[in-house]
Design an enzyme around this catalytic site. Structure first.
Site, PDB file in Angstrom:
ATOM      1  CD  GLU A   1      -3.099  -0.759   0.179  1.00 26.76           C
ATOM      2  OE1 GLU A   1      -3.063   0.317  -0.449  1.00 26.76           O
ATOM      3  OE2 GLU A   1      -3.972  -1.623  -0.014  1.00 26.76           O
TER       4      GLU A   1
ATOM      5  CD  GLU B   1       4.822 -21.361  11.275  1.00 24.23           C
ATOM      6  OE1 GLU B   1       4.850 -21.574  12.499  1.00 24.23           O
ATOM      7  OE2 GLU B   1       3.900 -20.747  10.711  1.00 24.23           O
TER       8      GLU B   1
END
Length: 273
Positions: free
Chosen positions: A81, A112
Site C-alpha cells: 500500500e 515457517e
C-alpha cells in the site's frame, strides 16, 4: 519472566456453536474492542522504532517486514500500500513471507520452521546496515522470523518485531520489540483475529507516521499518491481545488498535465506569484 503464550490460551467463551448469530457477533466485537487499548499501551515502543525507521529511510535505507502465515500476509499488505498511497518506490518497503509469494494465497507446509530461510530471503535483496527489518509473529516463536533477526543482529542490521505474547523468544532477539498483548482469541488460538488486528493497526501506524515524517503528506493530504484509477483522479482533483481555490476544470487540467497533486500545486503557486 516465564514465557506464556496468551495467544494459545482458551477463549473466554465456550459452546460457540450453540450461540445465536447476534451473540457471536456481539462477543467477537467485545473482544475486538480490547485491541486498540492494548496497542495504546505500547505507543512508546512503536515511537522508538518509527524514529529509527524514518532516519534510516531518509538516508537511503529500506524497511523489510518478515513473517509467516497471517503475519507475513499483513506485512506484504502494508508494504504494497505504500507506493500508491505515498508515491514511494516499491523497493522502499518490502514484505517477505515464509514459503515465498505462493504462500500469500495458500499455506506452504512447514515453511515457517526453517531457521535459515528468512536470512536467505533477505540476502536476495542485498540487505545491509542501512536497512531495518521487522519480524512479525503473533506467537513470537516462528523460527523463520527469529533466525532472520538473529542473522541481522550479527550483521549490524537494525531489528524490530511485532508480537502478541510477552517475553517471547522473538522479542528477546529484536532490538526494538513491540509486544502487544491482546489476550486469548474468541476462537482459541485463531491469531488471525485479535492478534492480526493488533498487528495491522501497528503496521498502519509505522508506515503512515514514517511517511509523514519523510514529507509524503502535506497538511492531511496524500499529495504524492499514484493516480491509478478514476476515484484517485477525482480525489486528486478535489485536493487541488481546495489547495488553490480553483474550479474543477482548472484543477483537472493541472492534474492531467502534471500527474501529481504536489507538482500541480507547486507549479500553479509558482506561476501565480
Amino acid at each position: 519472566m516465564s514465557f506464556k503464550k496468551t495467544t494459545e490460551q482458551d477463549s473466554n467463551y465456550d459452546h460457540l456453536e450453540e450461540m445465536s448469530t447476534s451473540s457471536l457477533l456481539e462477543n467477537i466485537n467485545n473482544e475486538d474492542q480490547k485491541v486498540a487499548l492494548a496497542v495504546k499501551k505500547v505507543l512508546n515502543k512503536i515511537g522508538l522504532l518509527v524514529d529509527i525507521i524514518a532516519e534510516k529511510l531518509a538516508n537511503k535505507g529500506r524497511l523489510f517486514y518478515l513473517g509467516a502465515g497471517t503475519s507475513g500476509r499483513l506485512g506484504i499488505l502494508d508494504a504494497s500500500e505504500c507506493p500508491p498511497t505515498f508515491g514511494v518506490s516499491h523497493d522502499l518497503v518490502i514484505g517477505l513471507i515464509a514459503g515465498g509469494d505462493s504462500a500469500i494465497r495458500k499455506a506452504v507446509e512447514f515453511a515457517e520452521d526453517d531457521t535459515e530461510q528468512g536470512w536467505k530471503d533477505l540476502k536476495e535483496y542485498q540487505i545491509n546496515e542501512q536497512d531495518v527489518v521487522i519480524g512479525i509473529a503473533a506467537s513470537g516463536t516462528t523460527p523463520y522470523v527469529i533466525g532472520a533477526l538473529e542473522s541481522c543482529n550479527k550483521n549490524n542490521i537494525t531489528t524490530g518485531c511485532i508480537t502478541c505474547n510477552e517475553g517471547s523468544p522473538l522479542a528477546q532477539v529484536a532490538q526494538y520489540p513491540i509486544e502487544v498483548v491482546v489476550g486469548p482469541e474468541f476462537v482459541t488460538g485463531s491469531s488471525r483475529m485479535k492478534a492480526g488486528t493488533a498487528q495491522k493497526l501497528i503496521l498502519n501506524m509505522i508506515t503512515t507516521t514514517t511517511m509523514i515524517k519523510l514529507g509524503r503528506v502535506k497538511g492531511n493530504k496524500m499529495v504524492d499518491m499514484q493516480l491509478s484509477n478514476n476515484k484517485l483522479v477525482d480525489r486528486g482533483t478535489r485536493m487541488i481545488m481546495q489547495a488553490l481555490d480553483v474550479d474543477r476544470q482548472t484543477a483537472a487540467n493541472l492534474l492531467k498535465q502534471h500527474q501529481s497533486v504536489r507538482t500541480a500545486v507547486n507549479y500553479y503557486k509558482n506561476a501565480h506569484r
